[in-house]
Write a protein that holds these residues in place. Structure first.
Motif, PDB file in Angstrom:
ATOM      1  N   LEU A  12       0.714  -1.344  -0.137  1.00 54.68           N
ATOM      2  CA  LEU A  12      -0.013  -0.022   0.037  1.00 54.68           C
ATOM      3  C   LEU A  12       1.045   1.240   0.148  1.00 54.68           C
ATOM      4  O   LEU A  12       1.806   1.270   0.665  1.00 54.68           O
ATOM      5  CB  LEU A  12      -0.933  -0.045   1.303  1.00 54.68           C
ATOM      6  CG  LEU A  12      -1.971  -0.976   1.348  1.00 54.68           C
ATOM      7  CD1 LEU A  12      -2.626  -1.087   2.607  1.00 54.68           C
ATOM      8  CD2 LEU A  12      -2.840  -1.316   0.253  1.00 54.68           C
ATOM      9  N   THR A  14       0.242   4.926   0.837  1.00 53.15           N
ATOM     10  CA  THR A  14      -0.653   5.793   1.491  1.00 53.15           C
ATOM     11  C   THR A  14      -0.195   7.069   1.503  1.00 53.15           C
ATOM     12  O   THR A  14       0.919   7.273   2.109  1.00 53.15           O
ATOM     13  CB  THR A  14      -1.169   4.978   2.785  1.00 53.15           C
ATOM     14  OG1 THR A  14      -1.473   3.813   2.455  1.00 53.15           O
ATOM     15  CG2 THR A  14      -2.269   5.815   3.281  1.00 53.15           C
ATOM     16  N   TYR A 176      -7.288  -0.265   4.023  1.00 54.52           N
ATOM     17  CA  TYR A 176      -8.138   0.528   3.316  1.00 54.52           C
ATOM     18  C   TYR A 176      -9.325   1.223   3.839  1.00 54.52           C
ATOM     19  O   TYR A 176      -9.748   2.118   3.570  1.00 54.52           O
ATOM     20  CB  TYR A 176      -8.903  -0.613   1.922  1.00 54.52           C
ATOM     21  CG  TYR A 176      -8.059  -0.555   0.432  1.00 54.52           C
ATOM     22  CD1 TYR A 176      -8.734   0.676  -0.170  1.00 54.52           C
ATOM     23  CD2 TYR A 176      -7.373  -1.117   0.153  1.00 54.52           C
ATOM     24  CE1 TYR A 176      -8.133   0.763  -1.309  1.00 54.52           C
ATOM     25  CE2 TYR A 176      -6.697  -1.201  -0.865  1.00 54.52           C
ATOM     26  CZ  TYR A 176      -7.232  -0.171  -1.822  1.00 54.52           C
ATOM     27  OH  TYR A 176      -6.561  -0.221  -3.186  1.00 54.52           O
ATOM     28  N   CYS A 179      -8.125   3.961   5.709  1.00 56.30           N
ATOM     29  CA  CYS A 179      -7.810   5.015   4.830  1.00 56.30           C
ATOM     30  C   CYS A 179      -9.015   5.643   4.322  1.00 56.30           C
ATOM     31  O   CYS A 179      -9.124   6.904   4.376  1.00 56.30           O
ATOM     32  CB  CYS A 179      -7.068   4.568   3.760  1.00 56.30           C
ATOM     33  SG  CYS A 179      -5.446   4.109   3.904  1.00 56.30           S
ATOM     34  N   THR A 186      -5.222   5.855  -1.059  1.00 55.58           N
ATOM     35  CA  THR A 186      -4.470   4.494  -1.029  1.00 55.58           C
ATOM     36  C   THR A 186      -4.704   3.658  -2.295  1.00 55.58           C
ATOM     37  O   THR A 186      -5.430   3.829  -3.169  1.00 55.58           O
ATOM     38  CB  THR A 186      -5.066   3.729   0.156  1.00 55.58           C
ATOM     39  OG1 THR A 186      -4.009   2.674   0.349  1.00 55.58           O
ATOM     40  CG2 THR A 186      -6.510   3.244  -0.152  1.00 55.58           C
TER      41      THR A 186
END
Length: 197
Positions: A12, A14, A176, A179, A186
């Motif tokens: 990921l 981010t 996820y 986020c 993301t």
């Protein structure tokens, strides 16, 4: 990273998608012997779960802004912190708890230690560009999380090969959702390469 393989390598990248306040997390962590104790995760507030599920999405454009230490703490706790019952915040088959999360920041790479909710320095370099086999897939993000499995937790059992990707998927979904709740951009990237170093 002996006995660790790059499983399904869900990675990921981010970064904030909105304006930020707060300092650069980890900016003063210069020594390789540094253990970075994270603040306690914020387990209250946020948005309702079903709203986070509805708002979860992939983004391919990132601002090079920083994350607060609190946000980084919350993300790592969700990824594979220690929950109320002493197990990880994600399910693992046979409770093997084989997941390891590496945190790649511009100035250093870290390994997340769930038992102490801290980070241990593993490299004094910006390794974010190596976190994908597809250039242009999120290197501009503030942080990349590399999700791997410790094969030694499987004691040579063939079962690990089928469960390790599932564990990476569980970590990805937790990240996820956090986020989405925190309005972070993301992106999941995958590397199919597996090797031991």
């Amino acid at each position: 990273m002996k006995n660790r393989t790059a499983l399904l390598f869900t990675i990921l990248a981010t970064a904030w998608s909105v304006s930020l306040s707060g300092g650069d997390a980890g900016n003063d962590k210069t020594s390789m012997n540094t253990e970075w104790k994270l603040p306690a995760p914020d387990k209250q507030g946020g948005i309702p779960l079903m709203q986070a599920v509805s708002e979860r999405k992939t983004t391919r454009e990132f601002k090079p802004d920083t994350l607060s230490e609190q946000t980084l703490s919350d993300l790592l706790y969700a990824a594979c912190g220690i929950s109320h019952d002493g197990k990880l915040t994600i399910p693992t088959a046979l409770n093997r708890q084989d997941v390891i999360v590496y945190v790649l920041l511009k100035e250093k790479a870290w390994k997340y230690i769930p038992a102490t909710h801290s980070l241990k320095a593993v490299a004094n370099a910006d390794l974010r560009r190596f976190a994908t086999t597809r250039p242009g897939m999120g290197e501009a993000g503030y942080v990349s999380f590399v999700i791997v499995s410790d094969k030694s937790k499987w004691n040579g059992s063939a079962s690990g090969a089928k469960y390790m990707p599932m564990h990476a998927g569980a970590v990805m979904q937790q990240l996820y959702l956090v986020c989405a709740a925190k309005k972070l951009a993301t992106l999941t990237r995958q590397s199919e390469e597996t090797k031991e170093n």
